[in-house]
Design a protein around this motif. Structure first.
Motif, PDB file in Angstrom:
ATOM      1  N   THR A  28      -4.261  -4.303   0.542  1.00  0.00           N
ATOM      2  CA  THR A  28      -5.233  -3.917   1.129  1.00  0.00           C
ATOM      3  C   THR A  28      -4.541  -2.816   2.355  1.00  0.00           C
ATOM      4  N   TRP A  32      -8.226   0.368   6.103  1.00  0.00           N
ATOM      5  CA  TRP A  32      -9.409   0.268   5.247  1.00  0.00           C
ATOM      6  C   TRP A  32      -9.847  -0.450   6.066  1.00  0.00           C
ATOM      7  N   ARG A  36     -14.034   0.788   7.432  1.00  0.00           N
ATOM      8  CA  ARG A  36     -15.178   0.124   6.661  1.00  0.00           C
ATOM      9  C   ARG A  36     -15.879  -0.734   7.364  1.00  0.00           C
ATOM     10  N   CYS A 112     -26.238 -16.408   5.119  1.00  0.00           N
ATOM     11  CA  CYS A 112     -26.127 -15.597   6.601  1.00  0.00           C
ATOM     12  C   CYS A 112     -27.546 -16.190   7.631  1.00  0.00           C
ATOM     13  N   ARG A 151      -9.884  -8.890  -2.852  1.00  0.00           N
ATOM     14  CA  ARG A 151     -10.373  -8.235  -1.963  1.00  0.00           C
ATOM     15  C   ARG A 151     -11.027  -7.633  -0.976  1.00  0.00           C
ATOM     16  N   MET A 210     -19.801 -10.791  -4.691  1.00  0.00           N
ATOM     17  CA  MET A 210     -20.844  -9.715  -3.784  1.00  0.00           C
ATOM     18  C   MET A 210     -20.099  -8.599  -4.496  1.00  0.00           C
ATOM     19  N   GLY A 212     -20.500  -5.433  -3.143  1.00  0.00           N
ATOM     20  CA  GLY A 212     -20.726  -4.776  -1.848  1.00  0.00           C
ATOM     21  C   GLY A 212     -21.308  -3.880  -1.018  1.00  0.00           C
ATOM     22  N   ASN A 213     -21.310  -2.817  -2.395  1.00  0.00           N
ATOM     23  CA  ASN A 213     -22.121  -1.377  -1.788  1.00  0.00           C
ATOM     24  C   ASN A 213     -23.380  -1.691  -1.742  1.00  0.00           C
ATOM     25  N   HIS A 247     -26.431 -10.327  13.390  1.00  0.00           N
ATOM     26  CA  HIS A 247     -25.971 -11.131  12.795  1.00  0.00           C
ATOM     27  C   HIS A 247     -24.379  -9.530  12.534  1.00  0.00           C
ATOM     28  N   ALA A 249     -22.119  -9.033  10.368  1.00  0.00           N
ATOM     29  CA  ALA A 249     -21.171  -8.945   8.521  1.00  0.00           C
ATOM     30  C   ALA A 249     -20.158  -7.663   8.730  1.00  0.00           C
ATOM     31  N   ASN A 250     -20.558  -6.592   9.349  1.00  0.00           N
ATOM     32  CA  ASN A 250     -19.748  -5.225   9.065  1.00  0.00           C
ATOM     33  C   ASN A 250     -20.545  -3.790  10.459  1.00  0.00           C
ATOM     34  N   PHE A 307     -29.006 -11.650   7.549  1.00  0.00           N
ATOM     35  CA  PHE A 307     -29.126 -10.819   6.241  1.00  0.00           C
ATOM     36  C   PHE A 307     -28.468 -11.605   5.398  1.00  0.00           C
TER      37      PHE A 307
HETATM   38  N1  COA Z   1      -9.033  -2.447   1.098  1.00  0.00           N
HETATM   39  C1  COA Z   1      -9.130  -1.658   0.219  1.00  0.00           C
HETATM   40  N2  COA Z   1      -9.660  -1.183  -0.615  1.00  0.00           N
HETATM   41  C2  COA Z   1     -10.941  -1.905  -0.554  1.00  0.00           C
HETATM   42  C3  COA Z   1     -10.608  -3.368  -0.824  1.00  0.00           C
HETATM   43  C4  COA Z   1      -9.783  -3.894   0.314  1.00  0.00           C
HETATM   44  N3  COA Z   1     -10.260  -4.984   1.134  1.00  0.00           N
HETATM   45  N4  COA Z   1     -12.242  -3.350  -0.796  1.00  0.00           N
HETATM   46  C5  COA Z   1     -12.393  -2.281  -1.568  1.00  0.00           C
HETATM   47  N5  COA Z   1     -11.686  -1.401  -2.010  1.00  0.00           N
HETATM   48  C6  COA Z   1     -11.969  -0.441  -2.731  1.00  0.00           C
HETATM   49  C7  COA Z   1     -12.812  -0.536  -3.780  1.00  0.00           C
HETATM   50  O1  COA Z   1     -12.360  -1.366  -5.211  1.00  0.00           O
HETATM   51  C8  COA Z   1     -13.491   1.293  -4.039  1.00  0.00           C
HETATM   52  O2  COA Z   1     -11.950   1.503  -4.775  1.00  0.00           O
HETATM   53  P1  COA Z   1     -12.076   3.008  -5.761  1.00  0.00           P
HETATM   54  O3  COA Z   1     -13.338   3.927  -5.161  1.00  0.00           O
HETATM   55  O4  COA Z   1     -11.116   2.903  -6.104  1.00  0.00           O
HETATM   56  O5  COA Z   1     -13.400   2.386  -6.458  1.00  0.00           O
HETATM   57  C9  COA Z   1     -13.309   1.353  -2.658  1.00  0.00           C
HETATM   58  O6  COA Z   1     -12.094   0.635  -1.949  1.00  0.00           O
HETATM   59  C10 COA Z   1     -14.591   1.539  -2.210  1.00  0.00           C
HETATM   60  O7  COA Z   1     -15.505   0.288  -2.932  1.00  0.00           O
HETATM   61  P2  COA Z   1     -16.830   0.259  -2.141  1.00  0.00           P
HETATM   62  O8  COA Z   1     -17.056  -1.205  -2.332  1.00  0.00           O
HETATM   63  O9  COA Z   1     -17.882   1.349  -2.489  1.00  0.00           O
HETATM   64  O10 COA Z   1     -16.626   0.414  -0.150  1.00  0.00           O
HETATM   65  P3  COA Z   1     -17.832   0.348   0.666  1.00  0.00           P
HETATM   66  O11 COA Z   1     -17.537   1.617   1.597  1.00  0.00           O
HETATM   67  O12 COA Z   1     -19.784   0.176   0.116  1.00  0.00           O
HETATM   68  O13 COA Z   1     -17.047  -0.627   1.790  1.00  0.00           O
HETATM   69  C11 COA Z   1     -17.542  -3.308   2.189  1.00  0.00           C
HETATM   70  C12 COA Z   1     -17.062  -2.153   0.477  1.00  0.00           C
HETATM   71  C13 COA Z   1     -17.662  -4.623   1.194  1.00  0.00           C
HETATM   72  C14 COA Z   1     -17.060  -3.347   3.129  1.00  0.00           C
HETATM   73  C15 COA Z   1     -19.390  -2.971   2.385  1.00  0.00           C
HETATM   74  O14 COA Z   1     -20.229  -2.451   0.935  1.00  0.00           O
HETATM   75  C16 COA Z   1     -20.186  -3.891   2.910  1.00  0.00           C
HETATM   76  O15 COA Z   1     -19.488  -3.759   4.078  1.00  0.00           O
HETATM   77  N6  COA Z   1     -21.870  -4.421   2.207  1.00  0.00           N
HETATM   78  C17 COA Z   1     -22.047  -5.446   2.607  1.00  0.00           C
HETATM   79  C18 COA Z   1     -21.226  -6.838   2.896  1.00  0.00           C
HETATM   80  C19 COA Z   1     -21.252  -8.180   3.274  1.00  0.00           C
HETATM   81  O16 COA Z   1     -22.406  -7.501   4.613  1.00  0.00           O
HETATM   82  N7  COA Z   1     -21.922  -9.364   3.445  1.00  0.00           N
HETATM   83  C20 COA Z   1     -22.418 -10.569   3.128  1.00  0.00           C
HETATM   84  C21 COA Z   1     -23.952  -9.937   3.638  1.00  0.00           C
HETATM   85  S1  COA Z   1     -24.408 -11.326   5.018  1.00  0.00           S
END
Ligand code: COA
Length: 320
Positions: A28, A32, A36, A112, A151, A210, A212-213, A247, A249-250, A307
């Motif tokens: 990672t 990134w 994100r 959460c 990751r 999870m 994530g997306n 909350h 989270a992001n 959430f």
């Molecule tokens: N470092 C680098 N790359 C990573 C990574 C990390 N830690 N985690 C995932 N990736 C990669 C994936 O493998 C994917 O690669 P690919 O395009 O080659 O397949 C790429 O990054 C995009 O993954 P994606 O899951 O679509 O990214 P995203 O923009 O949706 O961001 C989260 C991922 C998890 C940050 C985002 O979806 C999120 O915050 N979701 C909500 C999660 C949350 O809040 N949960 C708790 C709720 S209480």
């Protein structure tokens, strides 16, 4: 009769894990993670440090801020999904540490949203005259259920604790709480392994799983509806809000909710960069940070939302 927040407190374990530390542990990058999620660092409990170990100093700080002796606490609602033991629950363990005896003490296991669920229950007991001094806690050691080889989740979750003291008041404090759940989305965010289902043989024996997306899209949508619901139920226009305490989270989910409320980000308490996602601890931690640094002031109108896994979500409209 209303309930009112008369003190807040929080506690973070000493050990800090930065994005650069994570770069050394998995594939990672700081860039990134920051882009994100908005997270830069998080706190991780020391070996042997439990959820109640984090909750106790947070609770003591909230009680001190409220000018309340711990023995006066007659109700404890404790949000957590990472309990010290199967039983007694964390509320009872905390009650014993504080030397407060006899009142109800229980934990609420709604991921959460745990703090908001606990706050909603405590509010009703205080308003009904059944609790005179309620302690509401959100505390987690999510590092214990994090798969450090995954990751996609390991960069998000962290440890911490927050607490508030609620007392009866003739002036409105908690104006409303709205709670929701929908288990049809269970597979998008859950913890593998459990007491009655059993634990996988391979490590990690419990771990957050999870998509994530998908979670991201649903969180933005339902939190948007939750804040609309809170305002409509109280006949309040979004322009009357002083602060959003969301909350953590992001940062992108937080920004989306702020946009929905037409709130600039300087009226949103954001701790996600420093704390990561501490689940049930996240809202009371952010609340305490805002109170202690002087941004959140008595008389102001705050909207709290959360959430969480499974899914659960909700809001609280609060006059400080
Ligand atoms: N470092 C680098 N790359 C990573 C990574 C990390 N830690 N985690 C995932 N990736 C990669 C994936 O493998 C994917 O690669 P690919 O395009 O080659 O397949 C790429 O990054 C995009 O993954 P994606 O899951 O679509 O990214 P995203 O923009 O949706 O961001 C989260 C991922 C998890 C940050 C985002 O979806 C999120 O915050 N979701 C909500 C999660 C949350 O809040 N949960 C708790 C709720 S209480």
């Amino acid at each position: 009769m209303y309930s009112r927040i008369v003190g807040t407190g929080s506690y973070l374990p000493e050990k800090v894990l930065t994005n650069f530390d994570l770069e050394k542990m998995m594939d990672t990058s700081d860039e990134w993670i920051r882009e994100r999620t908005g997270i830069e660092r998080r706190h991780i409990a020391a070996e042997g440090q439990t959820t109640v170990d984090l909750a106790e100093p947070a609770a003591r700080r909230a009680l001190e801020a409220a000018g309340v002796h711990p023995s006066e606490v007659d109700f404890i609602a404790f949000g957590t999904t990472t309990p010290d033991l199967v039983f007694p629950n964390c509320g009872v363990l905390l009650q014993q540490r504080l030397g407060a005896r006899g009142g109800p003490a229980f934990s609420v296991e709604t991921a959460c949203s745990g703090f908001l669920y606990a706050l909603s229950i405590a509010d009703k007991f205080v308003r009904a005259g059944e609790a005179k001094c309620a302690l509401v806690v959100g505390a987690e050691t999510l590092s214990r259920i994090t798969d450090w080889k995954d990751r996609s989740t390991a960069v998000l979750f962290a440890d911490g604790a927050g607490a508030v003291v609620l007392k009866p008041s003739e002036q409105p404090g908690i104006l409303s709480t709205h709670l929701h759940a929908d288990g049809t989305y269970k597979d998008l965010l859950y913890c593998r392994g459990g007491v009655s289902t059993g634990f996988p043989v391979e490590e990690p024996r419990m771990a957050i799983a999870m998509v994530g997306n998908e979670v991201f899209k649903l969180a933005v949508s339902w939190l948007g509806k939750a804040v609309d619901e809170a305002l409509a139920a109280n006949g309040i226009d979004k322009s009357e809000l002083d602060w959003l305490v969301p909350h953590q989270a992001n940062i992108r989910i937080i920004q989306a909710t702020a946009r929905r409320l037409d709130l600039p980000m300087d009226r949103v308490i954001c701790t996600v960069a420093e704390h990561g996602n501490t689940s049930a601890a996240s809202v009371p931690l952010a609340l305490d940070v805002g109170v202690r640094d002087g941004r959140l002031k008595p008389g102001q109108l705050l909207l709290l939302e959360a959430f969480g896994g499974g899914f659960t979500w909700g809001s609280a409209l609060v006059r400080l």
